[in-house]
Write a protein that holds these residues in place. Structure first.
Motif, mmCIF file in Angstrom:
data_model
loop_
_atom_site.group_PDB
_atom_site.id
_atom_site.type_symbol
_atom_site.label_atom_id
_atom_site.label_comp_id
_atom_site.label_asym_id
_atom_site.label_seq_id
_atom_site.Cartn_x
_atom_site.Cartn_y
_atom_site.Cartn_z
ATOM 1 N N SER A 35 0.536 -1.348 -0.320
ATOM 2 C CA SER A 35 -0.125 -0.355 -0.123
ATOM 3 C C SER A 35 0.959 1.317 -0.534
ATOM 4 O O SER A 35 0.390 2.189 -0.150
ATOM 5 N N TYR B 45 8.115 8.252 -17.581
ATOM 6 C CA TYR B 45 7.424 6.722 -16.470
ATOM 7 C C TYR B 45 7.948 5.336 -16.245
ATOM 8 O O TYR B 45 7.635 4.309 -15.592
ATOM 9 N N TYR C 208 -3.125 13.487 -3.926
ATOM 10 C CA TYR C 208 -2.668 13.588 -3.529
ATOM 11 C C TYR C 208 -3.229 14.103 -1.518
ATOM 12 O O TYR C 208 -2.236 14.934 -1.659
ATOM 13 N N ASN D 26 8.821 15.997 -3.435
ATOM 14 C CA ASN D 26 7.864 16.324 -3.479
ATOM 15 C C ASN D 26 6.210 16.808 -3.015
ATOM 16 O O ASN D 26 5.912 16.753 -3.521
ATOM 17 N N ASP E 18 5.438 -1.786 -8.986
ATOM 18 C CA ASP E 18 4.024 -1.291 -8.562
ATOM 19 C C ASP E 18 2.861 -1.454 -9.817
ATOM 20 O O ASP E 18 2.837 -0.628 -10.789
ATOM 21 N N GLU F 103 -6.304 4.640 0.249
ATOM 22 C CA GLU F 103 -5.770 4.386 -0.935
ATOM 23 C C GLU F 103 -6.734 3.764 -1.977
ATOM 24 O O GLU F 103 -6.338 3.158 -3.105
ATOM 25 N N ASN G 73 3.392 1.465 -2.203
ATOM 26 C CA ASN G 73 4.170 1.235 -3.116
ATOM 27 C C ASN G 73 3.309 3.539 -3.855
ATOM 28 O O ASN G 73 2.447 3.274 -4.238
ATOM 29 N N GLY G 74 4.555 3.265 -4.547
ATOM 30 C CA GLY G 74 4.198 4.276 -5.694
ATOM 31 C C GLY G 74 4.479 5.394 -5.308
ATOM 32 O O GLY G 74 4.085 7.063 -5.806
ATOM 33 N N LYS G 75 3.944 6.163 -3.635
ATOM 34 C CA LYS G 75 3.849 7.332 -2.807
ATOM 35 C C LYS G 75 4.797 8.499 -2.817
ATOM 36 O O LYS G 75 5.031 9.404 -2.781
ATOM 37 N N ASP G 76 6.511 8.028 -3.195
ATOM 38 C CA ASP G 76 7.027 8.532 -3.174
ATOM 39 C C ASP G 76 7.265 9.061 -5.215
ATOM 40 O O ASP G 76 8.091 10.432 -5.369
ATOM 41 N N GLU G 77 6.170 8.956 -5.798
ATOM 42 C CA GLU G 77 5.466 9.464 -7.305
ATOM 43 C C GLU G 77 5.192 10.277 -7.268
ATOM 44 O O GLU G 77 3.985 9.734 -6.738
ATOM 45 N N LEU G 78 4.834 10.890 -8.498
ATOM 46 C CA LEU G 78 3.930 11.493 -8.394
ATOM 47 C C LEU G 78 2.278 11.425 -9.549
ATOM 48 O O LEU G 78 2.000 12.073 -9.905
ATOM 49 N N TYR H 256 -4.537 -2.358 -3.142
ATOM 50 C CA TYR H 256 -3.296 -2.405 -2.979
ATOM 51 C C TYR H 256 -4.022 -2.507 -0.983
ATOM 52 O O TYR H 256 -3.707 -3.473 -0.488
#
Lengths: 10, 212
Positions: free
Chosen positions: A3, B162, B48, B60, B177, B117, A5-10, B111
């Motif tokens: 869960s 990406y 976000y 970020n 991911d 989430e 995963n990917g949260k450091d990406e935009l 997830y």
């Protein structure tokens, strides 16, 4: 965990 | 952070700034799908929410805030400030045909079954299809100003970069991911036809993109 995963990406 | 990821983010930012400045300086949003821009504002809003729950880095946080502010500012320009130039008769894509399946899928395939989430998953799925009203509008009118095509090029390039970033991260960190990667592939495929027209027509010096 998966869960975060990917949260450091935009 | 690798070079693909950084170039991807820069490309994303350039795309959003190009669109905002095009509308702001020409005082017109002719040829721009307001529906796509509302969807992108919804994408950033639902993705976000972690601004309030977790801190990752200054970079970020700043980028997230900039994307949010610019997306809402663009929606404001289209629907309020320069509303008279908005071509609503060509912007007829039925967004409920995107929102309903995307919402349903984000409940089914995520997830973790928690609100934040599910909303993050919703934003990833929605982003992959959010440009469709804009592409539909160009197909319908048969043309796009070259500045609009530059916007689309950088917006498409961002997710393609990406993809390279995810290949890099998989090999260097074992990071994978699935939701983001599958959606990112789908998203990039939608731009392939446009990339072809951009390279063969716009970059050859045509002032407008006209469809055959």
């Amino acid at each position: 965990s998966d869960s975060q995963n990917g949260k450091d990406e935009l | 952070m690798n070079v693909f990821r950084l170039l991807g983010d820069v490309s994303h930012l350039v795309a959003i700034i190009i669109l905002f400045l095009k509308i702001f300086r020409s005082k017109s949003c002719a040829g721009i799908s307001g529906k796509s821009q509302v969807l992108f504002a919804l994408v950033f809003t639902t993705r976000y929410l972690d601004l309030f729950t977790s801190f990752i880095s200054i970079y970020n946080t700043v980028m997230k805030v900039v994307f949010l502010v610019l997306s809402y500012a663009t929606v404001y320009l289209i629907y309020l400030r320069f509303r008279s130039s908005y071509d609503s008769e060509s912007d007829t894509f039925r967004v409920e045909f995107l929102l309903v399946p995307v919402a349903g899928l984000s409940f089914l395939e995520n997830y973790d079954f928690t609100p934040i989430e599910i909303l993050w998953t919703f934003s990833i799925y929605l982003e992959s299809v959010a440009i469709l009203p804009q592409l539909f509008m160009i197909t319908k009118t048969g043309e796009a100003e070259s500045i609009t095509t530059h916007y689309l090029f950088f917006l498409g390039l961002y997710r393609a970069l990406y993809l390279a970033n995810w290949v890099w991260r998989y090999h260097t960190e074992g990071f994978f991911d699935q939701i983001a990667v599958v959606s990112g592939v789908v998203q990039t495929i939608f731009y392939c036809d446009f990339f072809y027209l951009y390279v063969t027509k716009v970059l050859k010096g045509n002032s407008k993109l006209t469809l055959p």
